[in-house]
Design an enzyme around this catalytic site. Structure first.
Site: not given
Lengths: 224, 224
Positions: B148, B186
DNA sequence: TGACAAACCACACATTTGTGTGGTATATCT
DNA sequence: AGATATACCACACAAATGTGTGGTTTGTCA
């Protein structure tokens, strides 16, 4: 007497590695006193000179070497310390007790004020991370310039740790010396039975000119 | 007797830090023998237990402790080693002789048999690279799962060193705790005055659910 | 109550380790 | 030729250090 926290070697250049893993006492079943002994050993090993039994006694305020030996026996039984017989200062921390390691976390429980490590998958060994079993002689570092290896996740400014070796295998990422004495990091590729270098970025063409492999990429480090 | 290269502590987890900087003899004015002594000291300090005088003698094949003391005296005079009196194993390398640093190379000259470092831009300090001025208590590590963050050059299997802190700034890459107690890495993003999390991969949607920042990405390490 | 572990102490002894003195041989420099 | 540095050695001694034995006290657990 009151020599607490005085570095053992006056001009020590060693980093302060003392780290009290606050949860260790519970995790490992250590008593507070045992943890204090362990932490002093940690500290001194971090300063690059493990303590003698009498030095431990002095630091912790014990008047008998026997007391320290009791503690060392306990720490040994709990698998936190290893020793050699009849050797001065021959104290070593085990994997679990070593303070050069950063826990690798899987899941984390959000306790109210703090975090608790739920699942420690292992430890990052600060010393071994770059080198593995290599010596300092066997490696050097390159700072990456440009984005030619961006698709391999190697970005501009990253530091590449290279193991010196004049050969490599197909598909290894290698540090290679080009004719202009420039060093470049590229993937070693084979076409037929001839090797060439490939970037990990479609904007860069493969390199078919003469080159010499000087090492193989072992580690990439990026600081933010 | 022939115990060359045998690790001193049988189960040692310590890295092999032995590093003979091959140019040191010239740079520092060392004789080859003196360099051998220094390198053995380096090696053993790297293994976390400096040698005794007799251990040096044994390794180098000297039959007299006096010989070793002559060498130590020479190394001290040349500013490569420090000692403490009457303390066993109290040997310390000076900055110049320390082997905790890996040179970062700019250009490399291809000498006929070997390489010579042309331009050393600096040194990677193995001890401080991850942590900077942080302590071991201030960080933890995450092993990256999935792709990701691939566009930020963070790949599956990489180790992320996270500085513990409950806040971060817009655009920082953070370790965040989601509702299911999962930790994820993230990028912190702001929309209006609300923060959310974004992956660095177009295949992953941004995360708008509740989260808690537990730390900020400091370093990424990837081993090959 | 008894068993046990933790947490201490004293002290003698053996081994390890650093120190000191005094050598020899070789090469280099002046 | 003499001075100096390197490169060794032998040996004795003292200090540092690890080991072993045998205690005492306190608390916990069964």
């Amino acid at each position: 007497m009151g020599m607490k926290n005085k570095p053992y070697l006056t001009h020590s250049t060693a980093p302060e590695r003392h780290c009290s893993v606050s949860t260790l006492s519970k995790v490992e079943g250590l008593t507070p006193k045992q943890e204090k002994v362990l932490n002093f050993i940690r500290k001194r090993i971090g300063e690059r000179l493990p303590p003698t039994i009498r030095e431990i006694a002095g630091e912790l305020g014990f008047k008998s070497t026997g007391t320290v030996r009791d503690y060392l026996k306990a720490l040994q039984q709990k698998g936190l310390v290893r020793r050699m017989n009849n050797k001065s200062r021959a104290l070593e921390l085990t994997e679990r007790a070593s303070c050069n390691k950063i826990p690798i976390i899987g899941t984390i429980m959000a306790g109210k004020p703090n975090l608790a490590y739920e699942e420690i998958q292992g430890y990052v060994d600060v010393d071994n991370l770059f080198l593995g079993r290599l010596g300092f002689d066997d490696v050097f570092a390159l700072r990456i310039k440009g984005d030619s290896m961006i698709d391999a996740g190697i970005l501009d400014g990253d530091v590449a740790i290279i193991k010196k070796q004049p050969y490599a295998e197909n598909n290894d990422i290698v540090a290679a010396l080009l004719n202009d004495n420039e060093v470049t990091l590229k993937r070693l590729a084979r076409k037929g039975n001839k090797y060439h270098l490939e970037a990990a970025n479609p904007n860069y063409p493969p390199i078919f000119e003469e080159f010499k492999i000087i090492g193989k990429l072992m580690t990439v480090i990026r600081k933010y």
